[in-house]
Design a protein around this motif. Structure first.
Motif, PDB file in Angstrom:
ATOM      1  N   GLY A   1      -0.054  -6.150 -10.468  1.00  0.00           N
ATOM      2  CA  GLY A   1      -0.238  -5.081 -11.440  1.00  0.00           C
ATOM      3  C   GLY A   1       0.120  -3.710 -10.916  1.00  0.00           C
ATOM      4  N   ALA A   2       0.343  -3.563  -9.610  1.00  0.00           N
ATOM      5  CA  ALA A   2       0.737  -2.266  -9.059  1.00  0.00           C
ATOM      6  C   ALA A   2       2.190  -1.978  -9.418  1.00  0.00           C
ATOM      7  CB  ALA A   2       0.554  -2.264  -7.539  1.00  0.00           C
ATOM      8  N   ALA A   3       2.534  -0.703  -9.499  1.00  0.00           N
ATOM      9  CA  ALA A   3       3.899  -0.307  -9.884  1.00  0.00           C
ATOM     10  C   ALA A   3       4.342   0.889  -9.051  1.00  0.00           C
ATOM     11  CB  ALA A   3       3.954   0.042 -11.372  1.00  0.00           C
ATOM     12  N   VAL A   4       5.613   0.868  -8.662  1.00  0.00           N
ATOM     13  CA  VAL A   4       6.176   1.960  -7.860  1.00  0.00           C
ATOM     14  C   VAL A   4       6.436   3.170  -8.751  1.00  0.00           C
ATOM     15  CG1 VAL A   4       8.140   2.691  -6.442  1.00  0.00           C
ATOM     16  CG2 VAL A   4       7.209   0.372  -6.201  1.00  0.00           C
ATOM     17  N   LYS A   5       5.904   4.313  -8.339  1.00  0.00           N
ATOM     18  CA  LYS A   5       6.089   5.562  -9.085  1.00  0.00           C
ATOM     19  C   LYS A   5       7.271   6.361  -8.553  1.00  0.00           C
ATOM     20  CE  LYS A   5       3.498   6.993 -11.747  1.00  0.00           C
ATOM     21  NZ  LYS A   5       3.437   6.872 -13.224  1.00  0.00           N
ATOM     22  N   ASP A   6       7.439   6.391  -7.245  1.00  0.00           N
ATOM     23  CA  ASP A   6       8.598   7.063  -6.652  1.00  0.00           C
ATOM     24  C   ASP A   6       8.663   6.717  -5.173  1.00  0.00           C
ATOM     25  OD1 ASP A   6       7.159   8.981  -4.969  1.00  0.00           O
ATOM     26  OD2 ASP A   6       6.695  10.079  -6.799  1.00  0.00           O
ATOM     27  N   ILE A   7       9.798   7.051  -4.557  1.00  0.00           N
ATOM     28  CA  ILE A   7       9.938   6.907  -3.110  1.00  0.00           C
ATOM     29  C   ILE A   7      10.504   8.209  -2.552  1.00  0.00           C
ATOM     30  CG2 ILE A   7      10.394   4.425  -3.318  1.00  0.00           C
ATOM     31  CD1 ILE A   7      13.332   5.107  -2.491  1.00  0.00           C
ATOM     32  N   ARG A   8      10.239   8.435  -1.274  1.00  0.00           N
ATOM     33  CA  ARG A   8      10.872   9.536  -0.553  1.00  0.00           C
ATOM     34  C   ARG A   8      11.499   8.950   0.697  1.00  0.00           C
ATOM     35  NH1 ARG A   8       5.385  12.507  -0.759  1.00  0.00           N
ATOM     36  NH2 ARG A   8       4.909  10.447  -1.611  1.00  0.00           N
ATOM     37  N   THR A   9      12.803   9.064   0.816  1.00  0.00           N
ATOM     38  CA  THR A   9      13.492   8.496   1.959  1.00  0.00           C
ATOM     39  C   THR A   9      13.052   9.208   3.238  1.00  0.00           C
ATOM     40  OG1 THR A   9      15.381   9.990   1.664  1.00  0.00           O
ATOM     41  CG2 THR A   9      15.482   7.849   0.554  1.00  0.00           C
ATOM     42  N   PRO A  10      13.217   8.584   4.407  1.00  0.00           N
ATOM     43  CA  PRO A  10      12.782   9.210   5.659  1.00  0.00           C
ATOM     44  C   PRO A  10      13.525  10.513   5.945  1.00  0.00           C
ATOM     45  CG  PRO A  10      13.186   6.864   5.960  1.00  0.00           C
ATOM     46  CD  PRO A  10      13.729   7.210   4.615  1.00  0.00           C
ATOM     47  N   TYR A  11      12.858  11.405   6.682  1.00  0.00           N
ATOM     48  CA  TYR A  11      13.532  12.620   7.153  1.00  0.00           C
ATOM     49  C   TYR A  11      14.682  12.258   8.082  1.00  0.00           C
ATOM     50  CZ  TYR A  11       9.718  15.611   5.451  1.00  0.00           C
ATOM     51  OH  TYR A  11       8.814  16.284   4.651  1.00  0.00           O
TER      52      TYR A  11
END
Length: 462
Positions: free
Chosen positions: A85-95
């Motif tokens: 039931g969890a859902a991905v909201k966004d990602i931030r790529t590594p620095y």
């Protein structure tokens, strides 16, 4: 600049205008001092958390390897760790190759932020997005935990803070001595005179920075910022040719973790997916998923960290962004926001710093300076400034305490039968129009001051 008060032996101190300005500096200080103390202390720790000690794990060390896993696979590992039931909201790529990828996952009613090793998929840290000390401090800094009422109270304080700085500089302005001497405290002084000398010189050095901080802070205020400056300076979506627009604005992309969208775009409508509009950049057959969006961002020239936000609903768009509000790039001039049709992969909009209006550009740089994002030197200057603000508040109170008559407020008094010059009234009216809530506070102080007995406000009155 907080309260400056006390007997003045020189000729300048006896001028009628000087004493009137001194009284209004005192009034402004009465209101601003507790707020300025709060803003300085919370602001320093917020800057520390966001710049060097990010609590969600943005800069946790990872062992670099030759190959990183696809973004889609890393996001799925983060999602799966929180159950069905969890859902991905966004990602931030590594620095870079030595820092983790950050994934925001919604599980039930709570958004979690997870730091994921980009080479192994291991979860390095997981915590609710709204549980950080930084967000708690941000809520105090912005609203005193009082919602809209707190926002208004702080907006009044910031507006009066500008008046405090302007009147403080007038009171400090060298009369009969050079600027060089006036910018150095009188080390030979003692007692209240020593406090006064340090208060004046510290305030003189910090006045410009104080005004900058107040103005950039007001950029987020609900009246001056949202309804005046931001509404006037927002990026016009009409620049996007033949792109259908949503009834949602960029502000809807913000999570519970604070500001993430560039100031100049918050009120701009989002584009919609589902039309023939846009420019094809990705090679045909590229999967339109998180990995495909990372590939698109790199193809469009974005280096380092970027945020990928999946579309919401049938008309939602992919959003690829790198902006200073998310602490992504090294400079606000690298700000970039890209929207992609979820069905065709075509780029619908591509907004860069160069596309901002003059005010939005100034705010982007000013806010980055305000938050200490431009390097160690910016952090150091801001830390000194926060300390100076605390000293100005404390020294102002100490000077007032030392000069006040026993059992009385001891506010500075006007000269006998003083009439406010038209120029001062005009300046007050202009400031009241430019900063509406500050203008209301000035009007309230003026009404109270008008009805005070002469013996409480005029020198020599009985």
């Amino acid at each position: 600049m907080p309260i400056t008060s006390g007997p003045q032996p020189d000729a300048a101190a006896s001028s009628r205008l000087y004493r009137a300005v001194w009284r209004w500096h005192f009034y402004a200080g009465l209101y601003v001092i507790p707020f300025l103390l709060m803003l300085a202390v919370t602001g320093f720790f917020m800057m520390l958390f966001t710049t060097y000690l990010p609590e969600h794990g943005d800069r946790l060390p990872v062992a670099p390897q030759a190959q990183a896993l696809p973004a889609t696979e890393l996001a799925e590992a983060a999602r799966a760790s929180l159950g069905a039931g969890a859902a991905v909201k966004d990602i931030r790529t590594p620095y870079d190759a030595e820092t983790p990828m950050m994934v925001t996952v919604a599980a039930g009613e709570v958004n979690h932020v997870l730091a994921v090793d980009p080479h192994t998929g291991a979860i390095l840290r997981s915590m609710p997005e709204d549980s950080s000390w930084n967000l708690f401090l941000e809520n105090i800094h912005g609203t005193l935990l009082l919602g809209q009422t707190g926002d208004w109270l702080i907006e009044i304080a910031a507006s009066l803070g500008i008046i405090l700085a302007v009147t403080g500089v007038y009171l400090w302005w060298p009369r009969g001595e050079g600027f060089g001497a006036a910018l150095v405290p009188k080390f030979s002084a003692s007692g209240r005179s020593l406090w006064k000398s340090w208060h004046e010189t510290t305030g003189a050095w910090m006045a410009i920075i104080l005004v900058l901080f107040m103005v950039t802070g007001l950029a987020w205020a609900s009246v001056w910022g949202e309804r005046f400056m931001q509404a006037w300076s927002t990026f016009p979506a009409e620049k996007w040719d033949n792109v259908p627009l949503s009834d949602k604005t960029h502000l809807s992309l913000n999570g519970t973790g604070g500001k993430q969208v560039p100031w100049g775009l918050e009120q701009t409508p989002l584009p919609e997916s589902g039309s023939a509009a846009g420019v094809a950049v990705l090679p045909g057959g590229t999967p339109l998923d998180l990995s495909g969006m990372v590939q698109l961002g790199r193809a469009l020239g974005i280096e380092g960290r970027m945020r990928i936000t999946p579309p919401e609903g049938e008309t939602g768009v992919w959003t690829i962004s790198q902006n200073s509000m998310s602490y992504d790039g090294a400079s606000p001039t690298l700000d970039r926001t890209i929207h992609v049709d979820q069905y065709t992969g075509k780029v619908l909009a591509d907004v860069r710093y160069a596309d901002y209006g003059v005010a939005a550009k100034a705010m982007a740089v000013g806010i980055a300076l305000h938050e200490g994002q431009l390097g160690w030197w910016n952090f150091a200057i801001n830390a000194v400034f926060c300390l100076a603000c605390v000293f100005l508040c404390v020294s102002g109170v100490v000077m007032w305490w030392k000069r006040r008559p026993v059992g009385r407020v001891g506010s500075p008094k006007y000269p006998r039968d003083y009439t406010v010059p038209a120029g001062v009234l005009g300046l007050g009216a202009v400031l009241g129009i430019v900063f509406p809530l500050g203008g209301l506070a000035i009007a309230l102080f003026a009404i109270i001051d008008f009805f005070l007995p002469k013996r409480l406000k005029q020198a020599g009155a009985q």
